[in-house]
Design an enzyme around this catalytic site. Sequence first.
Site, PDB file in Angstrom:
ATOM      1  N   TYR A  98      26.576 -37.573  51.643  1.00  0.00           N
ATOM      2  CA  TYR A  98      27.024 -38.283  52.880  1.00  0.00           C
ATOM      3  C   TYR A  98      28.159 -37.657  53.004  1.00  0.00           C
ATOM      4  O   TYR A  98      28.843 -37.366  54.270  1.00  0.00           O
ATOM      5  CB  TYR A  98      26.974 -39.627  53.084  1.00  0.00           C
ATOM      6  CG  TYR A  98      25.464 -39.926  53.516  1.00  0.00           C
ATOM      7  CD1 TYR A  98      25.238 -40.315  54.762  1.00  0.00           C
ATOM      8  CD2 TYR A  98      24.746 -40.115  52.513  1.00  0.00           C
ATOM      9  CE1 TYR A  98      24.064 -40.724  55.132  1.00  0.00           C
ATOM     10  CE2 TYR A  98      23.482 -40.521  52.922  1.00  0.00           C
ATOM     11  CZ  TYR A  98      23.158 -41.116  54.274  1.00  0.00           C
ATOM     12  OH  TYR A  98      21.850 -41.450  54.751  1.00  0.00           O
ATOM     13  N   GLU A 140      18.742 -46.805  52.052  1.00  0.00           N
ATOM     14  CA  GLU A 140      18.089 -46.082  51.031  1.00  0.00           C
ATOM     15  C   GLU A 140      18.260 -46.538  49.656  1.00  0.00           C
ATOM     16  O   GLU A 140      17.248 -46.382  48.886  1.00  0.00           O
ATOM     17  CB  GLU A 140      18.989 -44.613  51.380  1.00  0.00           C
ATOM     18  CG  GLU A 140      18.352 -43.979  52.520  1.00  0.00           C
ATOM     19  CD  GLU A 140      19.236 -43.011  52.964  1.00  0.00           C
ATOM     20  OE1 GLU A 140      19.952 -42.173  52.485  1.00  0.00           O
ATOM     21  OE2 GLU A 140      19.416 -42.734  54.384  1.00  0.00           O
ATOM     22  N   TYR A 191       3.550 -42.523  54.732  1.00  0.00           N
ATOM     23  CA  TYR A 191       3.536 -41.222  54.216  1.00  0.00           C
ATOM     24  C   TYR A 191       4.220 -40.818  53.113  1.00  0.00           C
ATOM     25  O   TYR A 191       4.908 -41.478  52.573  1.00  0.00           O
ATOM     26  CB  TYR A 191       3.984 -40.011  55.512  1.00  0.00           C
ATOM     27  CG  TYR A 191       5.616 -40.369  55.754  1.00  0.00           C
ATOM     28  CD1 TYR A 191       6.711 -40.047  55.094  1.00  0.00           C
ATOM     29  CD2 TYR A 191       6.075 -41.484  56.734  1.00  0.00           C
ATOM     30  CE1 TYR A 191       7.890 -40.128  55.237  1.00  0.00           C
ATOM     31  CE2 TYR A 191       7.242 -41.598  57.162  1.00  0.00           C
ATOM     32  CZ  TYR A 191       8.396 -41.076  56.260  1.00  0.00           C
ATOM     33  OH  TYR A 191       9.629 -41.163  56.484  1.00  0.00           O
ATOM     34  N   ARG A 206       7.710 -31.068  53.262  1.00  0.00           N
ATOM     35  CA  ARG A 206       6.854 -31.790  54.357  1.00  0.00           C
ATOM     36  C   ARG A 206       6.362 -33.155  54.177  1.00  0.00           C
ATOM     37  O   ARG A 206       6.113 -33.583  53.012  1.00  0.00           O
ATOM     38  CB  ARG A 206       5.870 -30.896  55.068  1.00  0.00           C
ATOM     39  CG  ARG A 206       6.209 -29.296  55.307  1.00  0.00           C
ATOM     40  CD  ARG A 206       7.014 -29.448  56.696  1.00  0.00           C
ATOM     41  NE  ARG A 206       7.487 -27.788  56.727  1.00  0.00           N
ATOM     42  CZ  ARG A 206       8.455 -27.190  56.218  1.00  0.00           C
ATOM     43  NH1 ARG A 206       9.366 -27.796  55.428  1.00  0.00           N
ATOM     44  NH2 ARG A 206       8.615 -25.963  56.676  1.00  0.00           N
ATOM     45  N   TYR A 208       3.321 -36.055  54.844  1.00  0.00           N
ATOM     46  CA  TYR A 208       1.923 -36.119  54.991  1.00  0.00           C
ATOM     47  C   TYR A 208       1.480 -37.540  54.973  1.00  0.00           C
ATOM     48  O   TYR A 208       1.855 -38.079  53.982  1.00  0.00           O
ATOM     49  CB  TYR A 208       1.109 -35.171  54.155  1.00  0.00           C
ATOM     50  CG  TYR A 208       1.272 -33.689  54.375  1.00  0.00           C
ATOM     51  CD1 TYR A 208       0.719 -33.356  55.690  1.00  0.00           C
ATOM     52  CD2 TYR A 208       2.141 -33.095  53.742  1.00  0.00           C
ATOM     53  CE1 TYR A 208       1.036 -32.008  55.989  1.00  0.00           C
ATOM     54  CE2 TYR A 208       2.540 -31.889  53.985  1.00  0.00           C
ATOM     55  CZ  TYR A 208       1.917 -31.132  55.243  1.00  0.00           C
ATOM     56  OH  TYR A 208       2.398 -29.829  55.479  1.00  0.00           O
ATOM     57  N   GLY A 276      -3.233 -36.373  64.160  1.00  0.00           N
ATOM     58  CA  GLY A 276      -2.457 -37.941  64.430  1.00  0.00           C
ATOM     59  C   GLY A 276      -3.228 -39.046  64.107  1.00  0.00           C
ATOM     60  O   GLY A 276      -2.964 -40.173  63.981  1.00  0.00           O
TER      61      GLY A 276
END
Length: 409
Positions: A98, A140, A191, A206, A208, A276
Amino acid sequence: MLSEQSTPVVRATLPAVGAAIDEIATVFYRKLFAAHPDLLRDLFNRANQANGEQRQALAGSIAAFAGMLLDHPDARPDAMLARIAHKHASLGITADQYKIVNEHLLAAISDVLGEAVTPQVADAWDEVYWLMANALIALEARLYEQHGTPEGGTWRPMTVVARHEETPDALALTLRPADGTPAPAFRPGQYVSVQVELPDGARQIRQYSLSSAPGRPEWRITVKRVRAGDGPAGEVSSWLHEQTRVGDVLTASAPFGDLTLPDGDGPLLLASAGIGGTPMLAMLNHLVDSGSSRPVVVVHADRTPTDHAHRDELHALVDELPQAALHLWYEDPGHAAPAPAPSSPSARVTVSAGRADVSALPLPSDVTTYLCGPLPFMRTLRGALLGRGLPPQAIHYEVFGPDLWLGQS
Ligand SMILES: Cc1cc2nc3c(=O)[nH]c(=O)nc-3n(C[C@H](O)[C@H](O)[C@H](O)COP(=O)(O)OP(=O)(O)OC[C@H]3O[C@@H](n4cnc5c(N)ncnc54)[C@H](O)[C@@H]3O)c2cc1C
Ligand code: HEM
């Protein structure tokens, strides 16, 4: 809460920052990646950088956050923060990063707005940044703690134990931890991030959706191959389709994502298009496994029945739910292989030609909706549902890319 001295400064400069947000974001990423090329190669999605989508997401969310601090000083945009924190945690973002983003973002604001950025203005925007950053860092940290891992360390090796080509473009991969332990539990709708090393040495990540039933010892993801069209072929989806074989080991994060199905017995509308449908399968699997008798209306749109990944599974799941109805729309319903016959007389299935239309579907007024599919599909359905008087807070959605709606909410 923004301090007394910063509030008027942010109020006075928000219109200028908002108007220049695209340019600020462009300069920010240029500076960030010039100083840290490894971040573009190994952390950020380089396709989103090339097509400009992520640019709008980060800067737009900060402008939206500043607007909320001014208009509703006591409120916290929890939904927006949670969505970003889940995505960050799935990527393994750490608190020290950050400071790097802060340095280049503040420098970009100064570069673009020039002399208007007095030390007082810079301090006020620094305060906005850290209010948002600290809220994200705290969320987080909590997510990492929930997974029992040190900050950023949720990556784990997962063995591909099955590979099935669902349709010519959709590949289902079943994954199990390489150490043989059961796959961690997840909530329906979540995901995982998957990282792969591409031929040029870049590590690209990515997300999924998990499409299997939560609580099983294995996970399943279903990857749609992004073919070349207006842009080049998708890097990670093509790699997964071409390279993964049973026995290979992939690196995946713990499960994340805030669009999950809470327990309850209220009526549901699960509406998806194309790939989707994956989070909806996990939700339906969960409803079946938990013996749910919730009223569920399932809507799915696809190009053709042959392109519809997990079509038979969807029919079977709806069939097992005592109060479920399935409405399918195919742009070209043509040569469909017959769908499995429903075993229960209560199962209701309709198949229509064209695009999904929920304006005339029987829906209870207290229905909770989950949407997932291309943005135009979700916008159309959301508009139709709002038009029918459903409250906006009862309509949830998942975007399979940077959430560009955040900055506008
Ligand atoms: C929460 C979440 C859940 C998801 N769940 C699923 C899922 O269950 N199944 C699934 O298949 N996907 C899912 N996705 C999408 C997935 O993460 C990937 O975005 C998708 O697989 C495409 O990745 P890719 O690397 O193949 O394509 P990328 O290489 O990322 O390309 C994406 C697009 O950008 C374009 N592009 C690239 N470079 C340029 C350029 N220079 N100029 C113009 N355009 C360019 C490409 O042509 C392509 O259309 C999910 C995403 C999210 C955020
Ligand atoms: C206050 C600071 C920050 C804000 C407001 C912010 C905001 C956002 C937003 C809105 C998204 C898109 C979420 C979505 O997918 O819907 C995102 C994604 C992302 N963020 Fe942040 N972020 C911040 C800090 C950071 C830091 C410190 C890093 C690490 C260097 C980082 C790296 C990423 C990455 C890699 C993504 C995924 C983007 C992609 O791969 O295309 N962010 N962030």
